[in-house]
Motif scaffolding. Sequence first.
Motif, PDB file in Angstrom:
ATOM      1  N   SER A 154       4.482   5.344  -1.322  1.00  0.00           N
ATOM      2  CA  SER A 154       3.724   6.106  -0.329  1.00  0.00           C
ATOM      3  C   SER A 154       4.367   7.466  -0.050  1.00  0.00           C
ATOM      4  CB  SER A 154       3.669   5.321   0.983  1.00  0.00           C
ATOM      5  OG  SER A 154       4.983   5.273   1.542  1.00  0.00           O
ATOM      6  N   SER A 155       3.655   8.268   0.718  1.00  0.00           N
ATOM      7  CA  SER A 155       4.166   9.589   1.083  1.00  0.00           C
ATOM      8  C   SER A 155       5.469   9.484   1.876  1.00  0.00           C
ATOM      9  CB  SER A 155       3.120  10.357   1.900  1.00  0.00           C
ATOM     10  OG  SER A 155       2.801   9.655   3.089  1.00  0.00           O
ATOM     11  N   CYS A 156       5.591   8.486   2.736  1.00  0.00           N
ATOM     12  CA  CYS A 156       6.833   8.317   3.502  1.00  0.00           C
ATOM     13  C   CYS A 156       8.017   8.047   2.575  1.00  0.00           C
ATOM     14  CB  CYS A 156       6.704   7.167   4.496  1.00  0.00           C
ATOM     15  SG  CYS A 156       5.656   7.535   5.898  1.00  0.00           S
ATOM     16  N   SER A 194      22.104  14.972  -0.763  1.00  0.00           N
ATOM     17  CA  SER A 194      23.153  14.409  -1.611  1.00  0.00           C
ATOM     18  C   SER A 194      23.690  15.409  -2.617  1.00  0.00           C
ATOM     19  CB  SER A 194      22.624  13.169  -2.355  1.00  0.00           C
ATOM     20  OG  SER A 194      22.268  12.162  -1.422  1.00  0.00           O
ATOM     21  N   LYS A 195      23.035  16.547  -2.748  1.00  0.00           N
ATOM     22  CA  LYS A 195      23.468  17.555  -3.731  1.00  0.00           C
ATOM     23  C   LYS A 195      24.748  18.228  -3.305  1.00  0.00           C
ATOM     24  CE  LYS A 195      18.907  18.605  -5.471  1.00  0.00           C
ATOM     25  NZ  LYS A 195      17.887  19.603  -5.626  1.00  0.00           N
ATOM     26  N   ILE A 234      11.220  10.552   2.053  1.00  0.00           N
ATOM     27  CA  ILE A 234      12.585  10.097   2.359  1.00  0.00           C
ATOM     28  C   ILE A 234      13.462  10.190   1.112  1.00  0.00           C
ATOM     29  CG2 ILE A 234      13.971   8.057   2.936  1.00  0.00           C
ATOM     30  CD1 ILE A 234      11.769   7.382   4.995  1.00  0.00           C
ATOM     31  N   ASP A 235      12.936   9.773  -0.029  1.00  0.00           N
ATOM     32  CA  ASP A 235      13.698   9.869  -1.281  1.00  0.00           C
ATOM     33  C   ASP A 235      14.047  11.320  -1.587  1.00  0.00           C
ATOM     34  OD1 ASP A 235      13.551   7.134  -1.542  1.00  0.00           O
ATOM     35  OD2 ASP A 235      11.974   7.172  -3.082  1.00  0.00           O
ATOM     36  N   SER A 236      13.107  12.221  -1.366  1.00  0.00           N
ATOM     37  CA  SER A 236      13.341  13.642  -1.606  1.00  0.00           C
ATOM     38  C   SER A 236      14.409  14.187  -0.652  1.00  0.00           C
ATOM     39  CB  SER A 236      12.032  14.417  -1.432  1.00  0.00           C
ATOM     40  OG  SER A 236      12.247  15.792  -1.564  1.00  0.00           O
ATOM     41  N   PHE A 237      14.321  13.786   0.605  1.00  0.00           N
ATOM     42  CA  PHE A 237      15.308  14.200   1.609  1.00  0.00           C
ATOM     43  C   PHE A 237      16.708  13.737   1.213  1.00  0.00           C
ATOM     44  CE2 PHE A 237      17.677  13.032   5.503  1.00  0.00           C
ATOM     45  CZ  PHE A 237      17.861  14.305   6.028  1.00  0.00           C
TER      46      PHE A 237
END
Length: 149
Positions: A134-136, A148-149, A140-143
């Motif tokens: 889902s979009s959530c 983490s970079k 969250i994965d993108s955040f």
Amino acid sequence: MWIARGETSRFKRENDEKRIVIPWCDQLRVLCHSSVGAFWSHCGWNSTKEAAFSGKPMITFPIVWDQVPNSKMIVEDWKTGRRVMIDERIMVTRAEISKLISSFMDPDSKTGKEIRKRAKEVERICRRATREGSSCQIDIDSFIRDISK
């Protein structure tokens, strides 16, 4: 069910055996139970999200800060609840509480039917937004990747 953080003995003494007083519970799990028909809340953001996710109508009783606009959103925008009104002494009356509970729980109440229907629509939206892929989850994965970079 009363959730009383800290000292619970006073609440236990002052309430009869028809009520349960405990120091903590998993609120979302309780709200998702089929025996729960509505949720009385101060409208903090976490409680608001949990009520929306569980599809439960709300009796709102905001006190401070974000609770007031959250209550407005529940009552006026989502139309999934009613706000407790207070009298001139800033007290909630037994009659007002009884009237609100009856409007939610009476299976023949037009108001109750509409509120319950809207609450279930909001639940479907929340469940769709939080399922796998889902979009959530994507957000969250993108955040997490970004920080983490």
